[in-house]
Enzyme design. Structure first.
Site, PDB file in Angstrom:
ATOM      1  N   ASP A 125       0.873  -1.187   0.000  1.00  0.00           N
ATOM      2  CA  ASP A 125       0.000   0.000   0.000  1.00  0.00           C
ATOM      3  C   ASP A 125       0.901   1.226   0.000  1.00  0.00           C
ATOM      4  O   ASP A 125       2.030   1.182   0.512  1.00  0.00           O
ATOM      5  CB  ASP A 125      -0.912   0.003   1.238  1.00  0.00           C
ATOM      6  CG  ASP A 125      -2.173   0.845   1.024  1.00  0.00           C
ATOM      7  OD1 ASP A 125      -3.265   0.254   0.874  1.00  0.00           O
ATOM      8  OD2 ASP A 125      -2.065   2.094   0.991  1.00  0.00           O
ATOM      9  N   ASP A 180       3.939   2.505  -4.061  1.00  0.00           N
ATOM     10  CA  ASP A 180       3.015   3.330  -4.841  1.00  0.00           C
ATOM     11  C   ASP A 180       2.812   2.614  -6.178  1.00  0.00           C
ATOM     12  O   ASP A 180       3.739   2.543  -6.992  1.00  0.00           O
ATOM     13  CB  ASP A 180       3.624   4.721  -5.045  1.00  0.00           C
ATOM     14  CG  ASP A 180       2.717   5.619  -5.880  1.00  0.00           C
ATOM     15  OD1 ASP A 180       1.682   5.136  -6.405  1.00  0.00           O
ATOM     16  OD2 ASP A 180       3.055   6.815  -6.034  1.00  0.00           O
ATOM     17  N   VAL A 181       1.612   2.085  -6.405  1.00  0.00           N
ATOM     18  CA  VAL A 181       1.406   1.278  -7.622  1.00  0.00           C
ATOM     19  C   VAL A 181       1.458   2.113  -8.900  1.00  0.00           C
ATOM     20  O   VAL A 181       1.551   1.556  -9.996  1.00  0.00           O
ATOM     21  CB  VAL A 181       0.079   0.479  -7.573  1.00  0.00           C
ATOM     22  CG1 VAL A 181       0.043  -0.467  -6.392  1.00  0.00           C
ATOM     23  CG2 VAL A 181      -1.137   1.405  -7.599  1.00  0.00           C
ATOM     24  N   TYR A 224     -13.771   7.826 -13.602  1.00  0.00           N
ATOM     25  CA  TYR A 224     -13.679   6.619 -12.756  1.00  0.00           C
ATOM     26  C   TYR A 224     -14.218   5.424 -13.535  1.00  0.00           C
ATOM     27  O   TYR A 224     -13.573   4.378 -13.611  1.00  0.00           O
ATOM     28  CB  TYR A 224     -14.448   6.811 -11.447  1.00  0.00           C
ATOM     29  CG  TYR A 224     -14.340   5.594 -10.537  1.00  0.00           C
ATOM     30  CD1 TYR A 224     -13.176   5.363  -9.812  1.00  0.00           C
ATOM     31  CD2 TYR A 224     -15.379   4.678 -10.427  1.00  0.00           C
ATOM     32  CE1 TYR A 224     -13.057   4.242  -8.989  1.00  0.00           C
ATOM     33  CE2 TYR A 224     -15.266   3.560  -9.614  1.00  0.00           C
ATOM     34  CZ  TYR A 224     -14.101   3.357  -8.888  1.00  0.00           C
ATOM     35  OH  TYR A 224     -13.971   2.237  -8.089  1.00  0.00           O
ATOM     36  N   LYS A 238     -12.045   2.069 -14.981  1.00  0.00           N
ATOM     37  CA  LYS A 238     -12.339   0.674 -14.665  1.00  0.00           C
ATOM     38  C   LYS A 238     -12.659  -0.120 -15.938  1.00  0.00           C
ATOM     39  O   LYS A 238     -12.372  -1.314 -16.015  1.00  0.00           O
ATOM     40  CB  LYS A 238     -13.485   0.599 -13.654  1.00  0.00           C
ATOM     41  CG  LYS A 238     -13.090   1.190 -12.277  1.00  0.00           C
ATOM     42  CD  LYS A 238     -11.869   0.498 -11.699  1.00  0.00           C
ATOM     43  CE  LYS A 238     -11.561   0.912 -10.273  1.00  0.00           C
ATOM     44  NZ  LYS A 238     -10.449   0.149  -9.689  1.00  0.00           N
TER      45      LYS A 238
END
Ligand SMILES: NC(=O)c1ccc[n+]([C@@H]2O[C@H](COP(=O)([O-])OP(=O)(O)OC[C@H]3O[C@@H](n4cnc5c(N)ncnc54)[C@H](O)[C@@H]3O)[C@@H](O)[C@H]2O)c1
Length: 251
Positions: free
Chosen positions: A38, A59-60, A151, A155
């Site tokens: 995370d 940090d992805v 958003y 997705k």
């Protein structure tokens, strides 16, 4: 609990809260060795330790950090069996007002984060000839919501990217699927009782989900029980996108 993750080495991103936390806990309960990642080390590290998982601050949206996370796991454990790219951020500005920072953040975390994690895990899993990748999308990815232009779009990108990767990696023994939650009472939902009451009412099942009810879907997709399932988007949303409700007054 069970042993569906026995002997499996698992990474879960976004594990400090909500669905990532519930998934980490379920994977540990099922006998898995879990590395929780995370961006938020406080309280992420303590939450992972309490669950019996290792924690790596990551940090992805940073491709080098994701590569380090995955290569570190392979160095320590010798393999990677399950990668859950779950970290995500929400932005609900109407299209007309959406600030660049909000859109850039969703590109970075929701789209690129899922892509970097899928790529890094895919390289390792293709070389070892096995593995399961589960990416968290949203039911908004297939049925977009007014006022959530980017958003929903981010997705949809996760679902499309995951399906393409599933085709590419299937011959190498690697499965790629998405879990698309509906409304879930997680850290993403403001703690406003009136708003939460509205959220409870927007799915036929009559209430918004607990993240643990989504984690079971991720567990299934990650487990050997789903060994013939790839390129699938598993929608778990209490019927929210099943169809329309009755037309009031219809004869
Ligand atoms: N809550 C919902 O109703 C809902 C519905 C559909 C899909 N989702 C998706 O479920 C996933 C989990 O979200 P949640 O509802 O548990 O929210 P949450 O806010 O409770 O948890 C998200 C976690 O991701 C972490 N994170 C954010 N940016 C990160 C980054 N750059 N690198 C690493 N970690 C980062 C946060 O610190 C947090 O711990 C997300 O992908 C989200 O888009 C949520």
């Amino acid at each position: 609990m069970g042993n569906r993750m026995q002997d499996k080495i698992i990474i879960v991103t976004g594990a400090a809260s909500g669905l990532g936390k519930a998934t980490m806990e379920l994977m540990v309960a099922e006998g898995g060795t879990v590395v929780a990642a995370d961006v938020n080390a406080d309280p992420g590290a303590a939450i992972a330790a309490a669950a019996g998982a290792e924690f790596v601050q990551t940090d992805v949206a940073d491709s080098a950090a994701v590569d380090r996370l995955v290569s570190g796991v392979v160095e320590r454990y010798g393999r990677l069996d399950v990668m859950v790219n779950n970290a995500g951020v929400f932005g609900g500005s109407p299209l007309i007002d959406a600030p660049n920072e909000e859109v850039d953040r969703m590109v970075g975390v929701n789209i690129l984060g899922a892509f970097y994690g899928t790529r890094a895990a895919g390289r390792v899993m293709a070389a070892q000839g096995s593995g399961a990748i589960v990416n968290t999308a949203s039911n908004g990815g297939s049925l977009p919501t007014e006022g959530m232009a980017f958003y929903s779009g981010s997705k949809a990108a996760v679902i499309g990217m995951s399906k393409a990767c599933a085709i590419e990696l299937a011959p190498k023994g690697v499965r790629v699927n998405t879990l698309s939650p509906g409304t879930m009472l997680s850290g993403m939902v403001p703690p406003d009782p009136e708003f939460i009451k509205v959220l409870h009412g927007i799915q036929p099942i009559g209430y918004a989900a607990d993240p643990a009810q989504m984690a079971t879907g991720i567990l299934y997709l990650a487990s050997d029980e789903a060994d013939y399932v790839t390129g699938h988007d598993l929608v778990v949303d209490g019927g929210a996108t099943a169809g329309r409700t009755a037309i009031k007054g219809a004869k």
